[in-house]
Every structure is written in structure tokens, then in C-alpha cells.
Design an enzyme around this catalytic site. Sequence first.
Site, PDB file in Angstrom:
ATOM      1  N   CYS A   1       0.829  -1.202   0.000  1.00 25.78           N
ATOM      2  CA  CYS A   1       0.000   0.000   0.000  1.00 25.78           C
ATOM      3  C   CYS A   1       0.868   1.260   0.000  1.00 25.78           C
ATOM      4  O   CYS A   1       2.018   1.234   0.417  1.00 25.78           O
ATOM      5  CB  CYS A   1      -0.918   0.004   1.220  1.00 25.78           C
ATOM      6  SG  CYS A   1      -2.272   1.195   1.067  1.00 25.78           S
TER       7      CYS A   1
ATOM      8  N   ASP B   1      -3.273   2.514  17.182  1.00 24.09           N
ATOM      9  CA  ASP B   1      -2.376   3.601  17.559  1.00 24.09           C
ATOM     10  C   ASP B   1      -1.917   4.377  16.337  1.00 24.09           C
ATOM     11  O   ASP B   1      -1.906   3.878  15.233  1.00 24.09           O
ATOM     12  CB  ASP B   1      -1.128   3.049  18.269  1.00 24.09           C
ATOM     13  CG  ASP B   1      -1.487   2.363  19.578  1.00 24.09           C
ATOM     14  OD1 ASP B   1      -2.543   2.706  20.121  1.00 24.09           O
ATOM     15  OD2 ASP B   1      -0.724   1.504  20.023  1.00 24.09           O
TER      16      ASP B   1
END
Length: 212
Positions: A8, A136
Site C-alpha cells: 500500500c 495507535d
Amino acid sequence: MSVQAKICGLSTPETVDAAVEAGAGFVGFVTFPRSPRHVESLDLLKALGARVPTNVIRVGLFVDADDALIDARLATGAIDMLQLHGAETAERVAALKARTGKPVIKAIKVADPADIEGGIAAYAGVADRLMFDAADGTLPGGNAKAFDWTFLSGRTVPVPWFLAGGLNPGNVAEAVRVTGARAVDVSSGVEAARGVKSTELIRAFLGAVRVL
């Protein structure tokens, strides 16, 4: 059964070619201006997408995007599948699938096991695939953070899914062993610097996946 891999955040011809040549099943293009991996130019997106053979799925990553933004990106012909990485509801997922005719990956941010349960309950009925990513970080994805993989150990997920978050060439084999993932997604784990993909690390990651 082999493990599929998605690279990605690609934004250059060289890194797209490296991902394709080394065996990626999916390549991802980011449309999110706050990301260092954002592909701003529609012409560039079109050109990058055109380099990808039909046997590799081209994924467009969006974060709470409106219809106009998604439509403009889809008009380039460079996107086969949508990845929704924001706070999109199940209704939004269903509406986008119906309107665009594209399959959808919905990312689930995981901080504890309840997030996995909640994500499956909310989205497994509408999304074509799920992606479990670490909660996170300052960006939706691409933060090089991993969640506790044992949350997924032995768990049955009713739709195909990706493991994401903090994966790299050195830990992907262990991640697959613990989680049973049949598909993995990497972005920051194959970068030489933030937002700058490394062709060598892309090849190393896909090489590590290929033997699984």
C-alpha cells in the site's frame, strides 16, 4: 494455500513495478492529503494504475471521503477496489458498493479483542474484506505500529481479511504464524523513509511472504 500480499501507499512507477514483479496480489494507492503517501495528481494515479496487470488488484485507500472525491479517482480507471480506512459506517460501505459497483475493504482499528468482535459484527455483512490494523498512531494506517497478534489467533472471521499494522520483511512470517492470516498488508514496513517506498524492501517483504 499461499498468503496474498498488498503493498500500500505506492506513488512511483518504480515501486509499482517492483511490487508487481515480485508477486504482490494487491497494490494500494492512497487518497488522503494528510498522508505522506497521498497521490495528489489524477494523471499520476491514472499512469500508475495503467502499469498494473489485470491479475493484480488495484486498491484505492480513502478516509471518510465524499462521493465527489471517490468518483474523481474512480474515473481514472486506476482503481478496482475501495479501501475505507476512516470511520465509515456499515451503511456508508453498503451505499458505496451499490453506487460504484466496486468491492470494498473496511479497515478495523484494533486496540483490544473487543475491537475485532465489533468490527466483524458491524462490517462482515457488507464489506467484501476486512483489514485489521493497529489503532495507535497519528494517521489512519501507515504508522508502523502492530497490535497484539494473539487477538486473532484461532479466531474465525466470516469474510476474507488482511492483517496490517507494523508488518515488515522480518516479522511477517511470525505474524502469519500467530494469526493465521491468508492476506497481509504493508506500507511503512517497506519504506526507506516516511512515505518513500524502497524497491529492495518491497522485494524482501514479498520474498518473505512467498515462502509462507
